[in-house]
Design a protein around this motif. Sequence first.
Motif, short mmCIF file in Angstrom:
data_model
loop_
_atom_site.label_atom_id
_atom_site.label_comp_id
_atom_site.label_asym_id
_atom_site.label_seq_id
_atom_site.Cartn_x
_atom_site.Cartn_y
_atom_site.Cartn_z
N MET A 1 0.82 -1.30 -0.16
CA MET A 1 -0.03 -0.05 0.02
C MET A 1 0.78 1.18 0.02
O MET A 1 1.90 1.25 0.69
N ILE A 2 0.40 2.26 -0.72
CA ILE A 2 1.25 3.46 -0.61
C ILE A 2 0.26 4.66 -0.39
O ILE A 2 -1.03 4.66 -0.25
N GLY A 3 0.79 5.90 -0.14
CA GLY A 3 0.10 7.18 0.29
C GLY A 3 -0.14 7.75 -1.22
O GLY A 3 0.50 7.54 -2.10
N LEU A 4 -1.38 8.37 -0.90
CA LEU A 4 -1.80 9.32 -2.46
C LEU A 4 -2.23 10.66 -1.83
O LEU A 4 -3.09 10.63 -1.02
N VAL A 5 -1.78 11.58 -2.47
CA VAL A 5 -2.37 12.97 -2.09
C VAL A 5 -2.82 13.66 -3.54
O VAL A 5 -1.97 13.73 -4.52
N LEU A 6 -3.99 14.33 -3.20
CA LEU A 6 -4.53 15.03 -4.33
C LEU A 6 -4.33 16.53 -4.05
O LEU A 6 -4.58 17.12 -2.96
N ALA A 7 -3.24 17.14 -4.81
CA ALA A 7 -2.74 18.36 -4.63
C ALA A 7 -2.58 19.44 -5.89
O ALA A 7 -1.78 20.22 -6.19
N ALA A 8 -3.86 19.12 -6.58
CA ALA A 8 -3.59 19.86 -7.85
C ALA A 8 -4.57 20.96 -7.86
O ALA A 8 -4.54 21.80 -8.86
N GLY A 9 -5.27 21.23 -6.79
CA GLY A 9 -6.15 22.27 -6.67
C GLY A 9 -5.59 23.78 -6.61
O GLY A 9 -4.54 23.93 -6.10
N ALA A 10 -6.37 24.76 -7.06
CA ALA A 10 -5.79 26.04 -7.14
C ALA A 10 -6.22 26.69 -5.89
O ALA A 10 -5.22 27.60 -5.51
N GLY A 11 -7.22 26.65 -5.05
CA GLY A 11 -7.38 27.00 -3.89
C GLY A 11 -7.70 28.59 -4.01
O GLY A 11 -7.03 29.45 -3.42
N ARG A 12 -8.67 29.15 -4.96
CA ARG A 12 -8.51 30.45 -5.31
C ARG A 12 -9.04 31.35 -4.23
O ARG A 12 -8.79 32.38 -3.96
N ARG A 13 -10.02 31.10 -3.24
CA ARG A 13 -10.14 31.61 -2.06
C ARG A 13 -9.00 31.76 -1.00
O ARG A 13 -9.28 32.42 -0.07
N LEU A 14 -7.93 31.06 -1.15
CA LEU A 14 -6.82 31.38 -0.39
C LEU A 14 -5.64 32.33 -0.93
O LEU A 14 -4.63 32.71 -0.47
N ARG A 15 -6.03 33.17 -2.00
CA ARG A 15 -5.23 34.19 -2.47
C ARG A 15 -4.94 35.36 -1.47
O ARG A 15 -5.77 35.39 -0.56
N PRO A 16 -3.85 35.77 -1.35
CA PRO A 16 -2.80 36.05 -2.25
C PRO A 16 -1.81 34.70 -2.10
O PRO A 16 -1.01 34.32 -2.91
N TYR A 17 -1.83 33.70 -1.19
CA TYR A 17 -0.96 32.70 -1.15
C TYR A 17 -0.90 31.72 -2.35
O TYR A 17 -0.05 31.44 -2.61
N THR A 18 -2.18 31.46 -2.97
CA THR A 18 -2.28 30.73 -3.99
C THR A 18 -2.04 31.42 -5.17
O THR A 18 -2.22 30.73 -6.33
N ASP A 19 -1.56 32.66 -5.44
CA ASP A 19 -1.35 33.20 -6.68
C ASP A 19 0.14 32.59 -7.06
O ASP A 19 0.19 32.43 -8.63
N THR A 20 0.75 32.08 -6.47
CA THR A 20 2.06 31.36 -6.62
C THR A 20 2.33 29.82 -6.08
O THR A 20 3.13 29.10 -6.72
N LEU A 21 1.27 29.56 -5.39
CA LEU A 21 1.51 27.97 -4.78
C LEU A 21 0.31 27.29 -4.95
O LEU A 21 -0.97 27.82 -4.86
N PRO A 22 0.27 25.82 -5.22
CA PRO A 22 -0.99 25.21 -4.84
C PRO A 22 -1.56 25.36 -3.50
O PRO A 22 -0.66 25.46 -2.46
N LYS A 23 -2.79 24.93 -3.26
CA LYS A 23 -3.39 25.03 -1.97
C LYS A 23 -2.39 24.08 -0.84
O LYS A 23 -2.24 24.42 0.08
N ALA A 24 -1.99 22.86 -1.43
CA ALA A 24 -1.48 22.05 -0.46
C ALA A 24 -0.05 22.62 -0.05
O ALA A 24 0.53 21.95 0.92
N LEU A 25 0.36 23.61 -0.63
CA LEU A 25 1.85 24.27 -0.26
C LEU A 25 1.53 25.39 0.47
O LEU A 25 2.62 26.22 0.72
N VAL A 26 0.52 25.76 1.19
CA VAL A 26 0.27 26.91 1.92
C VAL A 26 0.80 26.51 3.33
O VAL A 26 0.32 25.42 3.69
N PRO A 27 1.40 27.53 3.65
CA PRO A 27 1.94 27.15 5.16
C PRO A 27 0.99 27.13 6.32
O PRO A 27 0.01 27.98 6.23
N VAL A 28 0.81 26.05 7.04
CA VAL A 28 -0.08 26.23 8.16
C VAL A 28 0.75 26.08 9.65
O VAL A 28 -0.15 26.33 10.77
N ASP A 29 1.97 25.98 9.70
CA ASP A 29 2.47 26.16 11.05
C ASP A 29 4.09 26.28 10.77
O ASP A 29 4.77 25.31 10.37
N GLY A 30 4.43 27.41 10.74
CA GLY A 30 5.81 27.97 10.36
C GLY A 30 5.93 27.63 8.74
O GLY A 30 5.21 27.98 7.98
#
Length: 245
Positions: A1-30
Amino acid sequence: MIGLVLAAGAGRRLRPYTDTLPKALVPVDGDTTVLDIALANFAQVGLTDVAVVVGYRKEAVYERQAELEAEHGVKLRLIDNDKAEEWNNAYSLYCAREVFKEGVLLANGDTVHPVSVEQTLLEARGDGKKIILALDTVKDLADEEMKVVVDPAKGVQRITKLMDPAEATGEYIGLTLIEPEAGAELADALKATFERDPQLYYEDGYQELVNRGFKVDIAPIGDVKWVEIDNHDDLAKGREIACQY
């Protein structure tokens, strides 16, 4: 068994963070991102081979691949979703269909949650279960949640946001264990789903499976702090939660 992450989304409601990053790469702790949390959780339960579906701003994930692998002790396979900005995530999960045959523990790339969720799903394996959804049966539900109705004997009966919260057994939190023998049927259901409407969710693919007579099981996660990050309010909650892990 392997892990699988869906990280393709734009996350437009999280702009300006997601202007340059996918939602999965927005920092949540440091500097820690949602993707970091998913990879760390997978590694902790022994899933060190991880596939990641990328699309919007995918170059940011490619640039960090070696760093993420070294940080978490995992090996990443990046899978391109060429329609990430046009179609919804039923197609995104379909893009990973070739790895279904290995068995996958799927985590949405916008869900902040503790490793106990992965542990719960892995412990729920067996007894002929082919697909197991992580379900929050504690939280009070409203209109936006992905709600699930469960029959104790027959498993999932309905999964949709479009339901009276009072009817629901609980909320699907964005993590699923998919056994290898479910892969072909799931891929076919997802294909039928996005061909019907490209804007449908992969959970609509689960409903398609249920409608075909396939049993989808659930695993209650208990009283766990988690959040799906869709907007800035969710991000604030995610930051409160992530620092506790």
